[in-house]
Motif scaffolding. Structure first.
Motif, PDB file in Angstrom:
ATOM      1  N   LEU A  32       0.988  -1.152  -0.103  1.00  0.00           N
ATOM      2  CA  LEU A  32       0.158   0.020   0.219  1.00  0.00           C
ATOM      3  C   LEU A  32       0.826   1.038   0.099  1.00  0.00           C
ATOM      4  O   LEU A  32       0.438   2.153  -0.648  1.00  0.00           O
ATOM      5  CB  LEU A  32      -0.771  -0.042   1.208  1.00  0.00           C
ATOM      6  CG  LEU A  32      -2.247  -1.030   1.265  1.00  0.00           C
ATOM      7  CD1 LEU A  32      -2.784  -1.226   2.502  1.00  0.00           C
ATOM      8  CD2 LEU A  32      -3.100  -0.686   0.146  1.00  0.00           C
ATOM      9  N   ARG A  33       1.832   1.358   0.846  1.00  0.00           N
ATOM     10  CA  ARG A  33       2.681   2.429   0.800  1.00  0.00           C
ATOM     11  C   ARG A  33       3.508   2.680  -0.581  1.00  0.00           C
ATOM     12  O   ARG A  33       3.443   3.852  -0.838  1.00  0.00           O
ATOM     13  CB  ARG A  33       3.901   2.339   2.018  1.00  0.00           C
ATOM     14  CG  ARG A  33       3.459   2.459   3.139  1.00  0.00           C
ATOM     15  CD  ARG A  33       4.549   2.078   4.412  1.00  0.00           C
ATOM     16  NE  ARG A  33       3.957   2.257   5.527  1.00  0.00           N
ATOM     17  CZ  ARG A  33       4.428   1.403   6.552  1.00  0.00           C
ATOM     18  NH1 ARG A  33       5.356   0.371   6.369  1.00  0.00           N
ATOM     19  NH2 ARG A  33       4.161   1.424   7.940  1.00  0.00           N
ATOM     20  N   ASN A  34       4.053   1.677  -1.031  1.00  0.00           N
ATOM     21  CA  ASN A  34       4.535   1.601  -2.433  1.00  0.00           C
ATOM     22  C   ASN A  34       3.874   2.323  -3.479  1.00  0.00           C
ATOM     23  O   ASN A  34       4.138   3.052  -4.592  1.00  0.00           O
ATOM     24  CB  ASN A  34       5.429   0.493  -2.764  1.00  0.00           C
ATOM     25  CG  ASN A  34       6.645   0.145  -2.021  1.00  0.00           C
ATOM     26  OD1 ASN A  34       6.908   1.163  -1.218  1.00  0.00           O
ATOM     27  ND2 ASN A  34       6.949  -0.909  -1.881  1.00  0.00           N
ATOM     28  N   THR A  35       2.472   1.871  -3.430  1.00  0.00           N
ATOM     29  CA  THR A  35       1.465   1.939  -4.817  1.00  0.00           C
ATOM     30  C   THR A  35       1.176   3.347  -4.543  1.00  0.00           C
ATOM     31  O   THR A  35       0.723   4.033  -5.492  1.00  0.00           O
ATOM     32  CB  THR A  35       0.535   0.808  -4.688  1.00  0.00           C
ATOM     33  OG1 THR A  35       1.353  -0.436  -4.814  1.00  0.00           O
ATOM     34  CG2 THR A  35      -0.381   1.007  -5.862  1.00  0.00           C
ATOM     35  N   ASN A  37       1.412   5.976  -1.862  1.00  0.00           N
ATOM     36  CA  ASN A  37       2.266   7.006  -1.163  1.00  0.00           C
ATOM     37  C   ASN A  37       1.251   7.233   0.161  1.00  0.00           C
ATOM     38  O   ASN A  37       0.897   8.785   0.328  1.00  0.00           O
ATOM     39  CB  ASN A  37       2.378   8.062  -1.859  1.00  0.00           C
ATOM     40  CG  ASN A  37       3.595   9.178  -1.353  1.00  0.00           C
ATOM     41  OD1 ASN A  37       4.051   8.690  -0.485  1.00  0.00           O
ATOM     42  ND2 ASN A  37       3.343  10.500  -1.695  1.00  0.00           N
ATOM     43  N   VAL A  38       0.774   6.467   0.769  1.00  0.00           N
ATOM     44  CA  VAL A  38       0.164   6.634   2.100  1.00  0.00           C
ATOM     45  C   VAL A  38       0.939   6.137   3.129  1.00  0.00           C
ATOM     46  O   VAL A  38       1.726   5.473   3.089  1.00  0.00           O
ATOM     47  CB  VAL A  38      -1.260   5.927   1.908  1.00  0.00           C
ATOM     48  CG1 VAL A  38      -2.195   6.416   0.771  1.00  0.00           C
ATOM     49  CG2 VAL A  38      -1.185   4.384   1.683  1.00  0.00           C
ATOM     50  N   ALA A  39       0.291   6.591   4.482  1.00  0.00           N
ATOM     51  CA  ALA A  39       0.773   6.107   5.707  1.00  0.00           C
ATOM     52  C   ALA A  39      -0.223   4.923   6.132  1.00  0.00           C
ATOM     53  O   ALA A  39      -1.149   4.948   5.852  1.00  0.00           O
ATOM     54  CB  ALA A  39       0.786   7.125   6.747  1.00  0.00           C
ATOM     55  N   VAL A  40       0.628   3.739   6.765  1.00  0.00           N
ATOM     56  CA  VAL A  40      -0.179   2.511   7.007  1.00  0.00           C
ATOM     57  C   VAL A  40       0.345   2.255   8.318  1.00  0.00           C
ATOM     58  O   VAL A  40       1.603   2.181   8.474  1.00  0.00           O
ATOM     59  CB  VAL A  40      -0.010   1.509   5.965  1.00  0.00           C
ATOM     60  CG1 VAL A  40      -1.077   0.536   6.539  1.00  0.00           C
ATOM     61  CG2 VAL A  40      -0.520   2.021   4.562  1.00  0.00           C
ATOM     62  N   SER A  41      -0.538   1.866   9.226  1.00  0.00           N
ATOM     63  CA  SER A  41      -0.163   1.327  10.579  1.00  0.00           C
ATOM     64  C   SER A  41      -1.228   0.084  11.083  1.00  0.00           C
ATOM     65  O   SER A  41      -2.432   0.501  10.785  1.00  0.00           O
ATOM     66  CB  SER A  41      -0.089   2.471  11.478  1.00  0.00           C
ATOM     67  OG  SER A  41       0.265   1.960  12.754  1.00  0.00           O
ATOM     68  N   GLU A  42      -0.775  -0.676  11.923  1.00  0.00           N
ATOM     69  CA  GLU A  42      -1.698  -1.643  12.515  1.00  0.00           C
ATOM     70  C   GLU A  42      -2.080  -0.710  13.786  1.00  0.00           C
ATOM     71  O   GLU A  42      -1.281  -0.093  14.535  1.00  0.00           O
ATOM     72  CB  GLU A  42      -0.974  -2.837  12.851  1.00  0.00           C
ATOM     73  CG  GLU A  42      -1.800  -3.685  13.819  1.00  0.00           C
ATOM     74  CD  GLU A  42      -1.224  -5.166  13.966  1.00  0.00           C
ATOM     75  OE1 GLU A  42      -1.798  -6.035  14.580  1.00  0.00           O
ATOM     76  OE2 GLU A  42       0.065  -5.344  13.613  1.00  0.00           O
ATOM     77  N   ARG A  69      -8.001   7.958  -3.760  1.00  0.00           N
ATOM     78  CA  ARG A  69      -6.929   7.169  -3.332  1.00  0.00           C
ATOM     79  C   ARG A  69      -7.246   6.273  -2.626  1.00  0.00           C
ATOM     80  O   ARG A  69      -6.844   4.973  -2.708  1.00  0.00           O
ATOM     81  CB  ARG A  69      -6.008   8.274  -2.917  1.00  0.00           C
ATOM     82  CG  ARG A  69      -4.560   7.665  -2.539  1.00  0.00           C
ATOM     83  CD  ARG A  69      -3.545   8.541  -1.990  1.00  0.00           C
ATOM     84  NE  ARG A  69      -3.356   9.572  -2.902  1.00  0.00           N
ATOM     85  CZ  ARG A  69      -3.007  10.651  -2.857  1.00  0.00           C
ATOM     86  NH1 ARG A  69      -3.183  11.268  -1.407  1.00  0.00           N
ATOM     87  NH2 ARG A  69      -2.732  11.517  -3.689  1.00  0.00           N
ATOM     88  N   LEU A  70      -8.325   6.434  -1.463  1.00  0.00           N
ATOM     89  CA  LEU A  70      -8.324   5.386  -0.775  1.00  0.00           C
ATOM     90  C   LEU A  70      -9.441   4.173  -0.944  1.00  0.00           C
ATOM     91  O   LEU A  70      -9.447   3.086  -0.764  1.00  0.00           O
ATOM     92  CB  LEU A  70      -9.290   6.044   0.868  1.00  0.00           C
ATOM     93  CG  LEU A  70      -8.110   6.903   1.410  1.00  0.00           C
ATOM     94  CD1 LEU A  70      -8.804   7.616   2.674  1.00  0.00           C
ATOM     95  CD2 LEU A  70      -6.944   6.203   1.864  1.00  0.00           C
ATOM     96  N   ASP A  71     -10.257   4.702  -2.005  1.00  0.00           N
ATOM     97  CA  ASP A  71     -11.097   3.712  -2.709  1.00  0.00           C
ATOM     98  C   ASP A  71     -10.258   2.612  -3.554  1.00  0.00           C
ATOM     99  O   ASP A  71     -10.262   1.489  -3.435  1.00  0.00           O
ATOM    100  CB  ASP A  71     -12.128   4.451  -3.641  1.00  0.00           C
ATOM    101  CG  ASP A  71     -13.153   4.945  -2.921  1.00  0.00           C
ATOM    102  OD1 ASP A  71     -13.426   4.624  -1.902  1.00  0.00           O
ATOM    103  OD2 ASP A  71     -13.807   5.922  -3.634  1.00  0.00           O
ATOM    104  N   LYS A  72      -9.099   3.037  -4.257  1.00  0.00           N
ATOM    105  CA  LYS A  72      -8.183   2.410  -5.031  1.00  0.00           C
ATOM    106  C   LYS A  72      -7.594   1.547  -4.020  1.00  0.00           C
ATOM    107  O   LYS A  72      -7.071   0.362  -4.365  1.00  0.00           O
ATOM    108  CB  LYS A  72      -7.381   3.232  -5.758  1.00  0.00           C
ATOM    109  CG  LYS A  72      -8.226   3.861  -7.021  1.00  0.00           C
ATOM    110  CD  LYS A  72      -7.166   4.653  -7.831  1.00  0.00           C
ATOM    111  CE  LYS A  72      -8.097   5.484  -8.668  1.00  0.00           C
ATOM    112  NZ  LYS A  72      -7.203   6.448  -9.560  1.00  0.00           N
TER     113      LYS A  72
END
Length: 124
Positions: A32-35, A37-42, A69-72
């Motif tokens: 998700l980060r690479n595709t 450019n979002v922040a992701v965390s558990e 972006r979030l839908d994708k």
């Protein structure tokens, strides 16, 4: 400025260890980060090996960009793992709603916990 949060809840069937859960989480977070450019965390249920809850965060000047972006990212997350997506939700926030009068977060006005003119990095 618009801040969007996508919350994803996965059921990890057959997973009995936190190590297995971390492997699934790390792979999905990196994709998700690479595709996108979002922040992701558990963000929840870290001690439950059968459930993975991730938050995906995006910031943009307008809600249409964030929502798209979030839908994708949601579609990509579903396709990128064999795990069951049990729940998902998207929330949008305006920085003007959550911040001060100018929408700034954490602005140092000089009267914070570090004293006049100090910032968190100026600890003696």
């Amino acid at each position: 400025m618009i801040i969007g949060v996508l919350t994803l809840t996965f059921r990890l069937h057959g997973n009995r260890s936190l190590k297995g859960k971390r492997q699934v989480a790390a792979s999905l977070k990196q994709k998700l980060r690479n595709t996108f450019n979002v922040a992701v965390s558990e963000v929840a249920r870290q001690d439950d090996p059968g459930t993975l809850v991730l938050a995906v965060v995006s910031v943009a000047p307008d809600s249409r960009t964030v929502q798209s972006r979030l839908d994708k990212a949601l579609m990509h997350a579903q396709a990128a793992t064999a795990e069951e997506l049990a729940d998902s939700a998207i929330e949008l926030f305006s920085a003007d709603d959550a911040g001060g009068a100018d929408g700034a977060y954490g602005a140092d006005d000089g009267d914070g916990p570090c004293g006049p003119g100090g910032d968190a990095g100026d600890r003696n």
